[in-house]
Design a protein around this motif. Structure first.
Motif, PDB file in Angstrom:
ATOM      1  N   ARG A  60      58.138  44.710   4.404  1.00  0.00           N
ATOM      2  CA  ARG A  60      57.852  43.492   4.867  1.00  0.00           C
ATOM      3  C   ARG A  60      58.991  43.183   5.903  1.00  0.00           C
ATOM      4  NH1 ARG A  60      58.092  40.140   0.960  1.00  0.00           N
ATOM      5  NH2 ARG A  60      55.936  40.561   0.350  1.00  0.00           N
ATOM      6  N   ARG A  61      60.389  43.380   5.728  1.00  0.00           N
ATOM      7  CA  ARG A  61      61.339  43.510   6.573  1.00  0.00           C
ATOM      8  C   ARG A  61      61.336  44.301   7.622  1.00  0.00           C
ATOM      9  NH1 ARG A  61      65.754  44.370   3.406  1.00  0.00           N
ATOM     10  NH2 ARG A  61      65.327  42.646   2.431  1.00  0.00           N
ATOM     11  N   ALA A  62      60.654  45.573   7.556  1.00  0.00           N
ATOM     12  CA  ALA A  62      60.553  46.586   8.508  1.00  0.00           C
ATOM     13  C   ALA A  62      59.519  46.056   9.395  1.00  0.00           C
ATOM     14  CB  ALA A  62      60.205  47.915   7.733  1.00  0.00           C
ATOM     15  N   ARG A  63      58.339  45.557   8.877  1.00  0.00           N
ATOM     16  CA  ARG A  63      57.388  45.017   9.833  1.00  0.00           C
ATOM     17  C   ARG A  63      57.771  43.887  10.652  1.00  0.00           C
ATOM     18  NH1 ARG A  63      53.937  45.490   4.975  1.00  0.00           N
ATOM     19  NH2 ARG A  63      54.249  43.367   4.794  1.00  0.00           N
ATOM     20  N   TRP A  64      58.706  42.907  10.081  1.00  0.00           N
ATOM     21  CA  TRP A  64      59.105  41.982  10.943  1.00  0.00           C
ATOM     22  C   TRP A  64      60.056  42.432  12.001  1.00  0.00           C
ATOM     23  CZ3 TRP A  64      57.154  37.125  11.594  1.00  0.00           C
ATOM     24  CH2 TRP A  64      56.277  36.757  10.847  1.00  0.00           C
ATOM     25  N   THR A  65      60.756  43.380  11.706  1.00  0.00           N
ATOM     26  CA  THR A  65      61.854  43.803  12.502  1.00  0.00           C
ATOM     27  C   THR A  65      61.072  44.528  13.789  1.00  0.00           C
ATOM     28  OG1 THR A  65      63.352  43.927  11.085  1.00  0.00           O
ATOM     29  CG2 THR A  65      63.793  45.101  12.944  1.00  0.00           C
ATOM     30  N   ALA A  66      59.976  45.409  13.469  1.00  0.00           N
ATOM     31  CA  ALA A  66      59.410  46.005  14.645  1.00  0.00           C
ATOM     32  C   ALA A  66      58.434  45.041  15.135  1.00  0.00           C
ATOM     33  CB  ALA A  66      58.413  47.036  13.872  1.00  0.00           C
ATOM     34  N   THR A  67      57.905  44.102  14.865  1.00  0.00           N
ATOM     35  CA  THR A  67      57.177  42.921  15.482  1.00  0.00           C
ATOM     36  C   THR A  67      58.130  42.350  16.252  1.00  0.00           C
ATOM     37  OG1 THR A  67      55.798  42.964  13.648  1.00  0.00           O
ATOM     38  CG2 THR A  67      55.726  41.091  15.459  1.00  0.00           C
ATOM     39  N   GLY A  68      59.369  41.731  15.870  1.00  0.00           N
ATOM     40  CA  GLY A  68      60.259  41.025  16.572  1.00  0.00           C
ATOM     41  C   GLY A  68      60.676  41.581  17.752  1.00  0.00           C
ATOM     42  N   ALA A  69      61.167  43.134  17.455  1.00  0.00           N
ATOM     43  CA  ALA A  69      61.884  43.972  18.600  1.00  0.00           C
ATOM     44  C   ALA A  69      60.714  44.313  19.755  1.00  0.00           C
ATOM     45  CB  ALA A  69      62.522  45.240  18.189  1.00  0.00           C
ATOM     46  N   GLY A  70      59.622  44.506  19.452  1.00  0.00           N
ATOM     47  CA  GLY A  70      58.466  44.872  20.248  1.00  0.00           C
ATOM     48  C   GLY A  70      58.292  43.506  21.203  1.00  0.00           C
ATOM     49  N   LEU A  72      60.339  41.174  21.923  1.00  0.00           N
ATOM     50  CA  LEU A  72      61.597  40.809  22.590  1.00  0.00           C
ATOM     51  C   LEU A  72      61.497  41.849  24.017  1.00  0.00           C
ATOM     52  CD1 LEU A  72      64.243  39.050  23.039  1.00  0.00           C
ATOM     53  CD2 LEU A  72      65.230  40.859  21.670  1.00  0.00           C
ATOM     54  N   LEU A  73      61.372  43.198  23.689  1.00  0.00           N
ATOM     55  CA  LEU A  73      61.278  44.032  24.771  1.00  0.00           C
ATOM     56  C   LEU A  73      60.212  43.840  25.679  1.00  0.00           C
ATOM     57  CD1 LEU A  73      62.224  47.341  22.696  1.00  0.00           C
ATOM     58  CD2 LEU A  73      63.797  46.051  24.602  1.00  0.00           C
ATOM     59  N   THR A  74      58.898  43.378  25.096  1.00  0.00           N
ATOM     60  CA  THR A  74      58.007  42.876  25.924  1.00  0.00           C
ATOM     61  C   THR A  74      58.355  41.669  27.004  1.00  0.00           C
ATOM     62  OG1 THR A  74      56.393  43.648  24.624  1.00  0.00           O
ATOM     63  CG2 THR A  74      55.475  42.114  26.166  1.00  0.00           C
ATOM     64  N   TYR A  97      58.459  48.644  34.993  1.00  0.00           N
ATOM     65  CA  TYR A  97      58.931  47.841  33.750  1.00  0.00           C
ATOM     66  C   TYR A  97      57.576  47.143  33.441  1.00  0.00           C
ATOM     67  CZ  TYR A  97      63.770  47.406  35.372  1.00  0.00           C
ATOM     68  OH  TYR A  97      64.894  47.529  35.455  1.00  0.00           O
ATOM     69  N   ALA A  98      56.573  46.963  34.260  1.00  0.00           N
ATOM     70  CA  ALA A  98      55.338  46.545  33.432  1.00  0.00           C
ATOM     71  C   ALA A  98      54.662  47.514  32.363  1.00  0.00           C
ATOM     72  CB  ALA A  98      54.250  45.941  34.599  1.00  0.00           C
ATOM     73  N   CYS A  99      54.693  48.741  32.795  1.00  0.00           N
ATOM     74  CA  CYS A  99      54.356  49.746  31.950  1.00  0.00           C
ATOM     75  C   CYS A  99      54.927  49.950  30.545  1.00  0.00           C
ATOM     76  CB  CYS A  99      54.032  51.018  32.615  1.00  0.00           C
ATOM     77  SG  CYS A  99      52.595  51.085  33.554  1.00  0.00           S
ATOM     78  N   GLY A 100      56.236  49.742  30.774  1.00  0.00           N
ATOM     79  CA  GLY A 100      57.404  49.838  29.644  1.00  0.00           C
ATOM     80  C   GLY A 100      57.047  48.418  28.677  1.00  0.00           C
ATOM     81  N   ALA A 101      56.842  47.377  29.405  1.00  0.00           N
ATOM     82  CA  ALA A 101      56.519  46.152  28.542  1.00  0.00           C
ATOM     83  C   ALA A 101      55.246  46.229  27.848  1.00  0.00           C
ATOM     84  CB  ALA A 101      56.590  45.073  29.602  1.00  0.00           C
ATOM     85  N   SER A 102      54.324  46.824  28.466  1.00  0.00           N
ATOM     86  CA  SER A 102      52.951  47.061  27.643  1.00  0.00           C
ATOM     87  C   SER A 102      53.000  47.882  26.643  1.00  0.00           C
ATOM     88  CB  SER A 102      51.886  47.311  28.737  1.00  0.00           C
ATOM     89  OG  SER A 102      52.178  48.670  29.337  1.00  0.00           O
ATOM     90  N   GLY A 103      53.784  49.192  26.641  1.00  0.00           N
ATOM     91  CA  GLY A 103      54.068  49.990  25.671  1.00  0.00           C
ATOM     92  C   GLY A 103      54.892  49.176  24.442  1.00  0.00           C
ATOM     93  N   CYS A 104      55.889  48.266  24.754  1.00  0.00           N
ATOM     94  CA  CYS A 104      56.578  47.804  23.771  1.00  0.00           C
ATOM     95  C   CYS A 104      55.394  46.688  23.217  1.00  0.00           C
ATOM     96  CB  CYS A 104      57.559  47.035  24.437  1.00  0.00           C
ATOM     97  SG  CYS A 104      59.210  48.079  24.727  1.00  0.00           S
ATOM     98  N   ALA A 105      54.877  46.030  23.827  1.00  0.00           N
ATOM     99  CA  ALA A 105      53.690  45.089  23.498  1.00  0.00           C
ATOM    100  C   ALA A 105      52.638  45.817  22.456  1.00  0.00           C
ATOM    101  CB  ALA A 105      52.736  44.434  24.453  1.00  0.00           C
ATOM    102  N   LEU A 106      52.493  46.916  22.748  1.00  0.00           N
ATOM    103  CA  LEU A 106      51.489  47.657  21.795  1.00  0.00           C
ATOM    104  C   LEU A 106      52.143  48.301  20.555  1.00  0.00           C
ATOM    105  CD1 LEU A 106      48.952  49.180  21.094  1.00  0.00           C
ATOM    106  CD2 LEU A 106      49.749  51.259  22.248  1.00  0.00           C
ATOM    107  N   ALA A 107      53.693  48.413  20.716  1.00  0.00           N
ATOM    108  CA  ALA A 107      54.346  48.686  19.471  1.00  0.00           C
ATOM    109  C   ALA A 107      54.793  47.499  18.658  1.00  0.00           C
ATOM    110  CB  ALA A 107      55.815  49.242  20.046  1.00  0.00           C
ATOM    111  N   ALA A 108      54.743  46.264  19.315  1.00  0.00           N
ATOM    112  CA  ALA A 108      54.823  45.033  18.455  1.00  0.00           C
ATOM    113  C   ALA A 108      53.400  44.918  17.591  1.00  0.00           C
ATOM    114  CB  ALA A 108      54.944  43.802  19.530  1.00  0.00           C
ATOM    115  N   VAL A 109      52.345  45.189  18.175  1.00  0.00           N
ATOM    116  CA  VAL A 109      51.039  45.308  17.556  1.00  0.00           C
ATOM    117  C   VAL A 109      51.209  46.081  16.236  1.00  0.00           C
ATOM    118  CG1 VAL A 109      48.493  45.438  17.520  1.00  0.00           C
ATOM    119  CG2 VAL A 109      49.735  44.173  19.263  1.00  0.00           C
ATOM    120  N   LEU A 110      51.424  47.251  16.670  1.00  0.00           N
ATOM    121  CA  LEU A 110      51.461  48.274  15.486  1.00  0.00           C
ATOM    122  C   LEU A 110      52.521  47.995  14.461  1.00  0.00           C
ATOM    123  CD1 LEU A 110      51.437  51.622  17.624  1.00  0.00           C
ATOM    124  CD2 LEU A 110      49.479  50.693  16.263  1.00  0.00           C
TER     125      LEU A 110
END
Length: 137
Positions: A60-70, A72-74, A97-110
């Protein structure tokens, strides 16, 4: 030195017996025993329950960390894309910048779905793409 105590010193290197307990003997059919046949199996179940107590909280901590970091980077990538789009820079910079942010948004979802390893690699790729956009500036 390996930090291992020599067997010559009188200490044997056998694994701990508590790591893999020996199986219990078969229940006796002697009269007067009221223990059920599966009593020895229950001991294994209760003994191993404590081994995985921290597992779900770590996941659960890993999921929250990945979601929060994604997330924030988005937000950082989108803000940089908007700020660079308002400046007089080549159009490739805000696009990176926009493409990198969309990749980070997808990372937050994953990351929110438990795919933390894939989310981490996608955040790294998105951040690297944003860094490439910064180099074009």
């Amino acid at each position: 030195m390996s930090g291992r105590i020599s067997s010559e010193a009188g200490v044997h290197d056998a694994p701990h017996e508590s790591a893999h307990p020996a199986p219990h003997p078969a229940p006796s059919d002697a009269p007067g025993t009221d223990a059920p046949e599966d009593a020895h199996e229950d001991a294994y179940v209760h003994e191993d329950e404590g081994a995985y107590e921290d597992g779900p909280s770590d996941a659960r901590r890993a999921r929250w960390t990945a979601t929060g970091a994604g997330a924030l980077l988005t937000a950082a990538g989108l803000a940089a894309a908007v700020l660079r789009a308002l400046d007089s820079v080549p159009p490739l910079v805000p696009l990176a910048y926009a493409c990198g942010a969309s990749g980070c948004a997808l990372a937050a979802v994953l990351g929110s779905r438990g795919r933390t390893r894939r989310a981490l690699w996608l955040m790294i790729a998105g951040t690297a793409l944003m860094a490439v956009g910064d180099q074009f500036d």
